[in-house]
Design a protein around this motif. Structure first.
Motif, PDB file in Angstrom:
ATOM      1  N   PRO A   1      15.385  42.980 -46.270  1.00 40.26           N
ATOM      2  CA  PRO A   1      14.746  44.285 -46.293  1.00 40.26           C
ATOM      3  C   PRO A   1      13.742  44.465 -47.432  1.00 40.26           C
ATOM      4  CG  PRO A   1      17.085  44.486 -46.830  1.00 40.26           C
ATOM      5  CD  PRO A   1      16.834  43.070 -46.458  1.00 40.26           C
ATOM      6  N   ASP A   2      13.833  43.658 -48.476  1.00 38.02           N
ATOM      7  CA  ASP A   2      12.891  43.801 -49.593  1.00 38.02           C
ATOM      8  C   ASP A   2      11.671  42.889 -49.461  1.00 38.02           C
ATOM      9  OD1 ASP A   2      14.269  41.447 -50.051  1.00 38.02           O
ATOM     10  OD2 ASP A   2      14.509  41.787 -52.200  1.00 38.02           O
ATOM     11  N   LEU A   3      11.493  42.273 -48.297  1.00 38.61           N
ATOM     12  CA  LEU A   3      10.353  41.380 -48.087  1.00 38.61           C
ATOM     13  C   LEU A   3       9.029  42.106 -48.302  1.00 38.61           C
ATOM     14  CD1 LEU A   3       9.226  38.631 -47.324  1.00 38.61           C
ATOM     15  CD2 LEU A   3       9.401  39.316 -44.929  1.00 38.61           C
ATOM     16  N   TRP A   4       8.933  43.347 -47.809  1.00 39.09           N
ATOM     17  CA  TRP A   4       7.691  44.123 -47.987  1.00 39.09           C
ATOM     18  C   TRP A   4       7.338  44.219 -49.465  1.00 39.09           C
ATOM     19  CZ3 TRP A   4       4.407  45.515 -44.303  1.00 39.09           C
ATOM     20  CH2 TRP A   4       4.862  45.580 -42.988  1.00 39.09           C
ATOM     21  N   LEU A   5       8.342  44.519 -50.285  1.00 44.77           N
ATOM     22  CA  LEU A   5       8.097  44.665 -51.717  1.00 44.77           C
ATOM     23  C   LEU A   5       7.670  43.334 -52.336  1.00 44.77           C
ATOM     24  CD1 LEU A   5       8.130  46.544 -54.159  1.00 44.77           C
ATOM     25  CD2 LEU A   5      10.542  46.003 -54.446  1.00 44.77           C
ATOM     26  N   LYS A   6       8.314  42.262 -51.922  1.00 48.10           N
ATOM     27  CA  LYS A   6       7.968  40.946 -52.461  1.00 48.10           C
ATOM     28  C   LYS A   6       6.536  40.547 -52.096  1.00 48.10           C
ATOM     29  CE  LYS A   6      12.646  39.122 -52.577  1.00 48.10           C
ATOM     30  NZ  LYS A   6      13.581  38.139 -52.024  1.00 48.10           N
ATOM     31  N   LEU A   7       6.058  40.973 -50.936  1.00 45.36           N
ATOM     32  CA  LEU A   7       4.717  40.610 -50.480  1.00 45.36           C
ATOM     33  C   LEU A   7       3.633  41.569 -50.975  1.00 45.36           C
ATOM     34  CD1 LEU A   7       5.491  39.605 -46.785  1.00 45.36           C
ATOM     35  CD2 LEU A   7       5.130  38.093 -48.746  1.00 45.36           C
ATOM     36  N   THR A   8       4.041  42.675 -51.569  1.00 52.82           N
ATOM     37  CA  THR A   8       3.079  43.664 -52.058  1.00 52.82           C
ATOM     38  C   THR A   8       2.654  43.318 -53.481  1.00 52.82           C
ATOM     39  OG1 THR A   8       4.149  45.369 -50.714  1.00 52.82           O
ATOM     40  CG2 THR A   8       2.733  46.130 -52.498  1.00 52.82           C
ATOM     41  N   HIS A   9       1.366  43.344 -53.716  1.00 56.56           N
ATOM     42  CA  HIS A   9       0.843  43.060 -55.055  1.00 56.56           C
ATOM     43  C   HIS A   9       1.445  44.040 -56.051  1.00 56.56           C
ATOM     44  CE1 HIS A   9      -1.968  42.691 -58.396  1.00 56.56           C
ATOM     45  NE2 HIS A   9      -2.283  41.500 -57.890  1.00 56.56           N
ATOM     46  N   PRO A  10       1.818  43.581 -57.244  1.00 54.87           N
ATOM     47  CA  PRO A  10       2.455  44.461 -58.239  1.00 54.87           C
ATOM     48  C   PRO A  10       1.658  45.736 -58.540  1.00 54.87           C
ATOM     49  CG  PRO A  10       2.624  42.189 -58.944  1.00 54.87           C
ATOM     50  CD  PRO A  10       1.764  42.195 -57.723  1.00 54.87           C
ATOM     51  N   ASP A  11       0.332  45.644 -58.527  1.00 56.04           N
ATOM     52  CA  ASP A  11      -0.502  46.827 -58.803  1.00 56.04           C
ATOM     53  C   ASP A  11      -0.426  47.860 -57.687  1.00 56.04           C
ATOM     54  OD1 ASP A  11      -1.257  45.582 -61.146  1.00 56.04           O
ATOM     55  OD2 ASP A  11      -3.222  44.964 -60.383  1.00 56.04           O
ATOM     56  N   ASP A  12       0.027  47.462 -56.494  1.00 63.03           N
ATOM     57  CA  ASP A  12       0.075  48.361 -55.351  1.00 63.03           C
ATOM     58  C   ASP A  12       1.471  48.926 -55.084  1.00 63.03           C
ATOM     59  OD1 ASP A  12      -2.621  47.970 -54.873  1.00 63.03           O
ATOM     60  OD2 ASP A  12      -2.248  46.237 -53.596  1.00 63.03           O
ATOM     61  N   ARG A  13       2.438  48.572 -55.871  1.00 60.86           N
ATOM     62  CA  ARG A  13       3.827  48.954 -55.585  1.00 60.86           C
ATOM     63  C   ARG A  13       4.139  50.421 -55.818  1.00 60.86           C
ATOM     64  NH1 ARG A  13       7.046  43.584 -57.653  1.00 60.86           N
ATOM     65  NH2 ARG A  13       6.163  42.229 -56.050  1.00 60.86           N
TER      66      ARG A  13
END
Length: 67
Positions: A54-66
């Motif tokens: 379920p945290d795949l989206w977060l892992k694939l999101t650039h840190p600046d966009d989180r």
């Protein structure tokens, strides 16, 4: 018209594949996630290369966009 008996999981999987549409599903009760092969390919990954978490989206999101 398509017989309702044919409108099962295989029917919809084939429709999504032919339309080149990615699909993801998250079962909130179990925590299980599913990402279709097309979804992975849309992001530049091979089938099975990404974890079904379920945290795949977060892992694939650039840190600046989180935020």
């Amino acid at each position: 018209m398509v017989d309702d008996n044919r409108r099962n999981g295989n029917f919809w999987a084939l429709a999504l594949e032919r339309a080149h549409l990615g699909l993801w599903d998250w079962n909130l009760s179990t925590g299980d996630c599913y990402y279709s092969p097309t979804w992975s390919k849309m992001l530049g990954y091979e089938e099975g290369e990404l974890a079904n978490t379920p945290d795949l989206w977060l892992k694939l999101t650039h840190p600046d966009d989180r935020q």
